[in-house]
Write a protein that holds these residues in place. Structure first.
Motif, mmCIF file in Angstrom:
data_model
loop_
_atom_site.group_PDB
_atom_site.id
_atom_site.type_symbol
_atom_site.label_atom_id
_atom_site.label_comp_id
_atom_site.label_asym_id
_atom_site.label_seq_id
_atom_site.Cartn_x
_atom_site.Cartn_y
_atom_site.Cartn_z
ATOM 1 N N TRP A 1 0.839 -1.199 0.000
ATOM 2 C CA TRP A 1 0.000 0.000 0.000
ATOM 3 C C TRP A 1 0.873 1.248 0.000
ATOM 4 O O TRP A 1 0.629 2.205 -0.737
ATOM 5 C CB TRP A 1 -0.900 0.020 1.235
ATOM 6 C CG TRP A 1 -2.050 -0.918 1.231
ATOM 7 C CD1 TRP A 1 -2.048 -2.221 0.830
ATOM 8 C CD2 TRP A 1 -3.379 -0.635 1.670
ATOM 9 N NE1 TRP A 1 -3.294 -2.772 1.003
ATOM 10 C CE2 TRP A 1 -4.124 -1.820 1.518
ATOM 11 C CE3 TRP A 1 -3.999 0.496 2.192
ATOM 12 C CZ2 TRP A 1 -5.470 -1.900 1.861
ATOM 13 C CZ3 TRP A 1 -5.337 0.426 2.540
ATOM 14 C CH2 TRP A 1 -6.076 -0.759 2.370
ATOM 15 N N ALA B 1 2.388 1.920 -3.350
ATOM 16 C CA ALA B 1 1.388 2.345 -4.325
ATOM 17 C C ALA B 1 0.991 3.805 -4.115
ATOM 18 O O ALA B 1 0.842 4.566 -5.084
ATOM 19 C CB ALA B 1 0.165 1.442 -4.236
ATOM 20 N N ASP C 1 3.814 6.060 -5.218
ATOM 21 C CA ASP C 1 3.882 6.129 -6.676
ATOM 22 C C ASP C 1 2.818 7.077 -7.219
ATOM 23 O O ASP C 1 3.106 7.940 -8.062
ATOM 24 C CB ASP C 1 3.700 4.732 -7.280
ATOM 25 C CG ASP C 1 3.695 4.779 -8.799
ATOM 26 O OD1 ASP C 1 4.759 5.028 -9.391
ATOM 27 O OD2 ASP C 1 2.613 4.580 -9.398
ATOM 28 N N VAL D 1 -5.527 4.842 -12.656
ATOM 29 C CA VAL D 1 -5.870 4.597 -11.251
ATOM 30 C C VAL D 1 -7.262 5.127 -10.940
ATOM 31 O O VAL D 1 -7.998 4.546 -10.143
ATOM 32 C CB VAL D 1 -4.821 5.241 -10.320
ATOM 33 C CG1 VAL D 1 -5.205 5.040 -8.855
ATOM 34 C CG2 VAL D 1 -3.446 4.635 -10.578
ATOM 35 N N CYS E 1 -6.768 -1.387 -1.212
ATOM 36 C CA CYS E 1 -5.829 -0.340 -1.626
ATOM 37 C C CYS E 1 -6.263 0.325 -2.925
ATOM 38 O O CYS E 1 -6.218 1.553 -3.061
ATOM 39 C CB CYS E 1 -4.438 -0.947 -1.774
ATOM 40 S SG CYS E 1 -3.141 0.243 -2.210
ATOM 41 N N GLN E 2 -6.694 -0.467 -3.907
ATOM 42 C CA GLN E 2 -7.045 0.089 -5.206
ATOM 43 C C GLN E 2 -8.227 1.043 -5.112
ATOM 44 O O GLN E 2 -8.271 2.071 -5.810
ATOM 45 C CB GLN E 2 -7.345 -1.039 -6.193
ATOM 46 C CG GLN E 2 -6.136 -1.899 -6.531
ATOM 47 C CD GLN E 2 -4.970 -1.076 -7.060
ATOM 48 O OE1 GLN E 2 -5.140 -0.241 -7.955
ATOM 49 N NE2 GLN E 2 -3.782 -1.294 -6.511
ATOM 50 N N LEU F 1 -6.836 4.299 -3.594
ATOM 51 C CA LEU F 1 -6.041 4.982 -4.613
ATOM 52 C C LEU F 1 -6.956 5.636 -5.646
ATOM 53 O O LEU F 1 -6.714 6.766 -6.084
ATOM 54 C CB LEU F 1 -5.109 3.988 -5.307
ATOM 55 C CG LEU F 1 -3.921 3.458 -4.509
ATOM 56 C CD1 LEU F 1 -3.284 2.280 -5.237
ATOM 57 C CD2 LEU F 1 -2.875 4.553 -4.283
#
Length: 212
Positions: free
Chosen positions: A65, A68, A71, A99, A127-128, A131
């Protein structure tokens, strides 16, 4: 380390939520030092940014996480900077758009102890999804002409941060009046003192202004 230096270092690590948008607050976690230096700090940031309700455990948050979010932070910083400079940023923009396709965590109404309704989440968000919420905020910011017009770069020396200027009269100059603003005021005061001191020294120098 002196007490002053310790306070300055501690202040640099405090999580901030004063840039006006979630995506800009994420970018601010990289300056002047790395503020997202562990999974616990990421959990604190997600809660402080309002992406998850207080008390959300986020047990799955870990090194993956953290990597990510760092980034995405870099991609958003690149896109925002390029937009302010009027230059293209193809790869970074493509990454943010990709994303942003992730659906954000689904909300649900939760009954509080006092009987009122509050916002909760339907399950532990992954997490996705989180994000995606930040990336969507960046896309919405940069594609909204009114919000885009309020983007400002901090006037502080060596400060790369960007904020949304919603102040009265649009006169905000710094990402934070307590950090960059205070630093500039101290520097201005010191410059003024040096000017006065140099003037006095010149007046005392033979042959100088006021000298014999």
């Amino acid at each position: 380390m002196t007490g002053h230096a310790y306070r300055a270092g501690a202040s640099a690590r405090v999580l901030r939520f004063d840039c006006g948008r979630v995506c800009l607050d994420l970018v601010a976690t990289a300056h002047p030092v790395e503020r997202l230096d562990g999974a616990d700090r990421l959990r604190q940031w997600l809660t402080g940014a309002g992406l998850v309700p207080p008390g959300t455990r986020l047990e799955r948050a870990g090194p993956g996480w953290l990597a990510a979010f760092r980034d995405l932070r870099g991609q958003i910083a690149t896109v925002v900077g390029a937009e302010l400079d009027g230059r293209p940023c193809g790869h970074a923009l493509d990454r943010v758009n990709a994303v942003a396709r992730n659906p954000p965590p689904p909300p649900r109404a939760v009954r509080r102890p006092d009987g009122t309704l509050g916002r909760g989440l339907a399950g532990d968000p992954d997490c996705q999804a989180l994000l995606g919420a930040v990336a969507r905020d960046a896309v919405e910011l940069l594609t909204d002409p009114d919000a885009r017009a309020l983007l400002r770069r901090c006037a502080g020396q060596d400060c790369p941060l960007v904020y949304l200027d919603t102040s009265r009269g649009r006169r905000r100059r710094w990402c934070s009046g307590e950090t960059c603003g205070n630093r500039e005021r101290v520097a201005r005061h010191r410059r003024g003192r040096r000017t006065v001191q140099n003037g006095r020294a010149g007046a005392r120098t033979p042959g100088g202004p006021g000298g014999g």
